[in-house]
Design a protein around this motif. Structure first.
Motif, PDB file in Angstrom:
ATOM      1  N   VAL A 227       0.830  -1.205   0.000  1.00 18.67           N
ATOM      2  CA  VAL A 227       0.000   0.000   0.000  1.00 18.67           C
ATOM      3  C   VAL A 227       0.866   1.257   0.000  1.00 18.67           C
ATOM      4  CG1 VAL A 227      -1.470   1.341   1.564  1.00 18.67           C
ATOM      5  CG2 VAL A 227      -2.076  -0.997   1.011  1.00 18.67           C
ATOM      6  N   LYS A 228       2.085   1.138   0.525  1.00 21.11           N
ATOM      7  CA  LYS A 228       2.954   2.304   0.676  1.00 21.11           C
ATOM      8  C   LYS A 228       3.430   2.892  -0.654  1.00 21.11           C
ATOM      9  CE  LYS A 228       5.631  -0.074   3.352  1.00 21.11           C
ATOM     10  NZ  LYS A 228       6.824  -0.433   4.150  1.00 21.11           N
ATOM     11  N   VAL A 229       3.160   2.188  -1.778  1.00 18.29           N
ATOM     12  CA  VAL A 229       3.517   2.746  -3.085  1.00 18.29           C
ATOM     13  C   VAL A 229       2.304   2.915  -3.986  1.00 18.29           C
ATOM     14  CG1 VAL A 229       5.890   1.876  -3.053  1.00 18.29           C
ATOM     15  CG2 VAL A 229       4.067   0.453  -4.012  1.00 18.29           C
ATOM     16  N   VAL A 230       1.115   2.548  -3.536  1.00 12.33           N
ATOM     17  CA  VAL A 230      -0.091   2.587  -4.359  1.00 12.33           C
ATOM     18  C   VAL A 230      -0.814   3.908  -4.134  1.00 12.33           C
ATOM     19  CG1 VAL A 230      -2.296   1.478  -4.875  1.00 12.33           C
ATOM     20  CG2 VAL A 230      -0.296   0.085  -4.297  1.00 12.33           C
ATOM     21  N   THR A 395      15.162   2.025  -1.862  1.00 13.18           N
ATOM     22  CA  THR A 395      13.751   2.412  -1.879  1.00 13.18           C
ATOM     23  C   THR A 395      13.358   2.944  -3.243  1.00 13.18           C
ATOM     24  OG1 THR A 395      13.730   2.926   0.485  1.00 13.18           O
ATOM     25  CG2 THR A 395      12.034   3.947  -0.860  1.00 13.18           C
ATOM     26  N   THR A 396      14.179   3.780  -3.828  1.00 10.16           N
ATOM     27  CA  THR A 396      13.866   4.344  -5.144  1.00 10.16           C
ATOM     28  C   THR A 396      13.876   3.264  -6.209  1.00 10.16           C
ATOM     29  OG1 THR A 396      14.835   6.461  -4.487  1.00 10.16           O
ATOM     30  CG2 THR A 396      14.530   6.082  -6.846  1.00 10.16           C
ATOM     31  N   ARG A 436       9.040  -4.067   3.030  1.00  9.67           N
ATOM     32  CA  ARG A 436       9.547  -3.186   4.102  1.00  9.67           C
ATOM     33  C   ARG A 436       9.778  -1.766   3.598  1.00  9.67           C
ATOM     34  NH1 ARG A 436      15.569  -3.215   4.643  1.00  9.67           N
ATOM     35  NH2 ARG A 436      16.437  -4.341   2.866  1.00  9.67           N
ATOM     36  N   PHE A 437      10.004  -1.602   2.293  1.00  8.89           N
ATOM     37  CA  PHE A 437      10.150  -0.265   1.716  1.00  8.89           C
ATOM     38  C   PHE A 437       8.820   0.220   1.151  1.00  8.89           C
ATOM     39  CE2 PHE A 437      14.660  -1.778   0.866  1.00  8.89           C
ATOM     40  CZ  PHE A 437      15.194  -1.064   1.925  1.00  8.89           C
ATOM     41  N   PRO A 438       8.613   1.524   1.089  1.00  5.04           N
ATOM     42  CA  PRO A 438       9.402   2.599   1.692  1.00  5.04           C
ATOM     43  C   PRO A 438       9.250   2.601   3.213  1.00  5.04           C
ATOM     44  CG  PRO A 438       7.990   3.416  -0.089  1.00  5.04           C
ATOM     45  CD  PRO A 438       7.524   2.030   0.244  1.00  5.04           C
ATOM     46  N   PRO A 446       2.483  -3.606  11.020  1.00  6.50           N
ATOM     47  CA  PRO A 446       1.282  -3.782  10.192  1.00  6.50           C
ATOM     48  C   PRO A 446       1.417  -3.119   8.826  1.00  6.50           C
ATOM     49  CG  PRO A 446       0.672  -3.220  12.439  1.00  6.50           C
ATOM     50  CD  PRO A 446       2.161  -3.064  12.358  1.00  6.50           C
ATOM     51  N   SER A 447       2.104  -1.985   8.756  1.00  9.90           N
ATOM     52  CA  SER A 447       2.246  -1.289   7.475  1.00  9.90           C
ATOM     53  C   SER A 447       3.019  -2.112   6.459  1.00  9.90           C
ATOM     54  CB  SER A 447       2.936   0.062   7.685  1.00  9.90           C
ATOM     55  OG  SER A 447       4.167  -0.098   8.365  1.00  9.90           O
TER      56      SER A 447
END
Length: 561
Positions: A227-230, A395-396, A436-438, A446-447
């Motif tokens: 979800v951290k990149v969507v 991460t990039t 685990r990234f970003p 949970p993230s």
């Protein structure tokens, strides 16, 4: 624990000392020298490997990597981002330091014949005494990891664990037989708690979102999508424009969590709705996967033709045996592509894979069930297009790989919409696990486990809907089957995400721990230390009990398979 492993290493030398005491002329010292050198090298190597794996996985080296030995190329690809030169230097430094200490500080003992009886007695005594440090003392229960856990900081606890002891212990415990290590309640109490989670009122009305109950099903599993990149799920926009568009064209589920953190575990949760195990995986045991339900089996009983596509090697982590047990008509892997198309260290890139899917579906008999598993967003994030985002940090590079897979997916969907089968096709999009990234999330966070899940396609009768029910990968198959008016009674570890009366919760596991999430918040628990790792202030005490019961009952079910 350090003394315990040292005692294990000393068993052979002490036994040889006993033989030397009985037979003074027996040459043992050259053997002991090479024996020591061997273990200095092995332990230095394990330490270097552990440094990198802990950075990537968040737990100390154990037997987990063994399940990937059958696919060394994929293992090498996974290590593509490792600082190899630094790790080699660390290995050499540790090994040379160990050799120096051995040569300078370890004396050479001699055995005189006049004291032979004394040497025999002492050797027997020392050999027998090793049992005390091996088991960690004179207490009733031998030492385990929890004995060295001392802090509320999980990293500090991990640092206290002796690396080679942990690896040896893990190897000895990988093949669980009948003992459930996660017994928190009487079996009946644990079962009652789990049963409560899946109770829904009889006759509850569930909205129907399909135009007809027998669509083609195209299940696309996105490697490492978090979800951290969507963008449509709150991330910084730009990495997933096509996925965001598909979400607007269908139903977006915004509170879904992966059941585990490995691909082979995610496949079982996604396609069989079966909970993930912590330090092992049901995929490793084909005789157990034979007893799992599977979406393909349900659809083939309705006359569906089935294919599974993956651009890598299906032998990886024993995935192929699971798919064969599921009964797919055709399995397509990297070996079904020409060598010139091997543009990635894993196999073929996603756009090549999706082009093959598109060609095959053009002539596929309907209704069909097609599963596609992408790979380009896996380490080492090797992509065939220019980078979207500037930077060379990990991460990039991960964000760029997600963008590339999204680009390939967009091309595929644009072409698919022109095919005659599109208007009768339900597209299911979900990730195999998070990342685990970003943010470099801790292993239990949970993230790290929150993933996208989208229903879209021409067969969908609704658009622009967002469902916020907290759920898991294990809930996806029954949600789809219920829309097709097919039975879901085989899927005891799941709920219908479109049923407004279904309970909001998600359960996931990491290495020897679990997380349990509800609208009230999240709690994560370390099964070794038997301690809470993190707990939101709004989480009630009962939530941890539900997580423990789920851990206990699901693992008990795994043992019984």
């Amino acid at each position: 624990m350090d003394a315990s492993f040292a005692a294990y290493l000393s068993v052979i030398p002490f036994f040889l000392f006993l033989l030397k005491a009985i037979f003074p002329s027996l040459p043992i010292f050259n053997f002991l020298k090479y024996y020591t050198w061997l273990f200095i090298g092995v332990l230095a190597l394990l330490t270097a490997i552990d440094l990198e794996l802990y950075n990537a996985w968040g737990f100390r080296l154990d037997a987990t990597p063994l399940q990937y030995l059958a696919t060394p190329n994929e293992m090498a690809a996974s290590a593509g981002n490792a600082p190899v030169l630094l790790l080699v230097l660390i290995f050499l430094g540790l090994a040379l330091f160990g050799f120096y200490i051995f040569r300078r500080l370890v004396p050479h003992f001699t055995f005189g014949s006049r004291r032979q009886l004394l040497f025999i007695v002492l050797s027997v005594w020392f050999l027998a005494f090793l049992i005390v440090p091996i088991r960690g003392g004179l207490q009733h229960i031998p030492i385990n990891q929890s004995d060295v856990y001392f802090s509320d900081n999980i990293f500090a606890n991990h640092a206290a664990v002796n690396l080679p002891w942990n690896l040896m212990y893990s190897l000895s415990k990988r093949n669980y037989e009948n003992k459930n290590p996660y017994e928190y309640f009487p079996d009946s109490s644990a079962q009652n708690l789990v049963s409560e989670l899946y109770k829904t009122p009889a006759g509850a009305q569930v909205p129907m979102v399909l135009k007809n109950p027998r669509p083609n099903v195209l299940f696309i599993i996105l490697e490492s999508y978090t979800v951290k990149v969507v963008g449509c799920l709150g991330a910084k926009p730009g990495a997933t424009p096509n996925l965001d568009k598909l979400a607007r064209e269908g139903i977006l589920f915004d509170s879904i969590y992966a059941s585990g953190d490995r691909s082979e575990k995610g496949l079982v949760a996604l396609l069989s709705s079966y909970p993930v195990q912590t330090t092992t995986s049901i995929v490793k045991t084909p005789r157990k996967t034979e007893h799992l339900p599977h979406l393909n089996q349900e659809l083939e009983a309705q006359g569906y033709r089935s294919r599974f596509y993956y651009g890598g090697e299906l032998a990886f982590a024993n995935i192929k045996s699971y798919l064969l047990n599921a009964g797919y008509d055709h399995l397509i892997s990297k070996f079904d592509f020409e060598a010139k198309d091997y543009n990635s260290k894993w196999g073929v890139h996603d756009h090549i894979l999706l082009q093959r899917v598109l060609r095959d579906l053009h002539d596929e008999k309907q209704p069909f069930f097609t599963t596609v598993f992408t790979l380009s967003s896996h380490e080492p994030y090797d992509i065939p297009i220019p980078n979207k985002f500037a930077g060379t940090d990990e991460t990039t590079r991960f964000r760029n790989s997600v963008y590339y897979t999204d680009y390939a997916l967009g091309q595929f969907i644009t072409a698919a919409k022109k095919e005659t089968w599109w208007q009768n096709t339900l597209v299911v999009l979900a990730a195999d696990h998070g990342h685990r990234f970003p943010g470099d999330d801790p292993n239990d966070a949970p993230s790290k486990f929150r993933i996208p899940f989208i229903l879209t396609g021409g067969a969908l009768a609704v658009q622009q809907q967002v469902i916020s029910k907290v759920g898991s990968q294990t809930d996806i198959v029954p949600t789809v089957l219920a829309q097709m008016n097919l039975p879901v009674n085989h899927y005891q570890w799941s709920k219908n995400l479109l049923n407004p009366h279904a309970r909001d919760f998600a359960f996931y596991v990491f290495n020897d721990g679990f997380g349990y999430i509800t609208p009230a918040g999240a709690v994560t628990f370390d099964n070794v230390a038997r301690k809470i790792i993190r707990k939101d202030e709004t989480v009630p005490p009962a939530q941890l009990d539900y997580g423990k019961a789920y851990m206990q009952v699901s693992f008990g079910d795994f043992l019984a398979k």
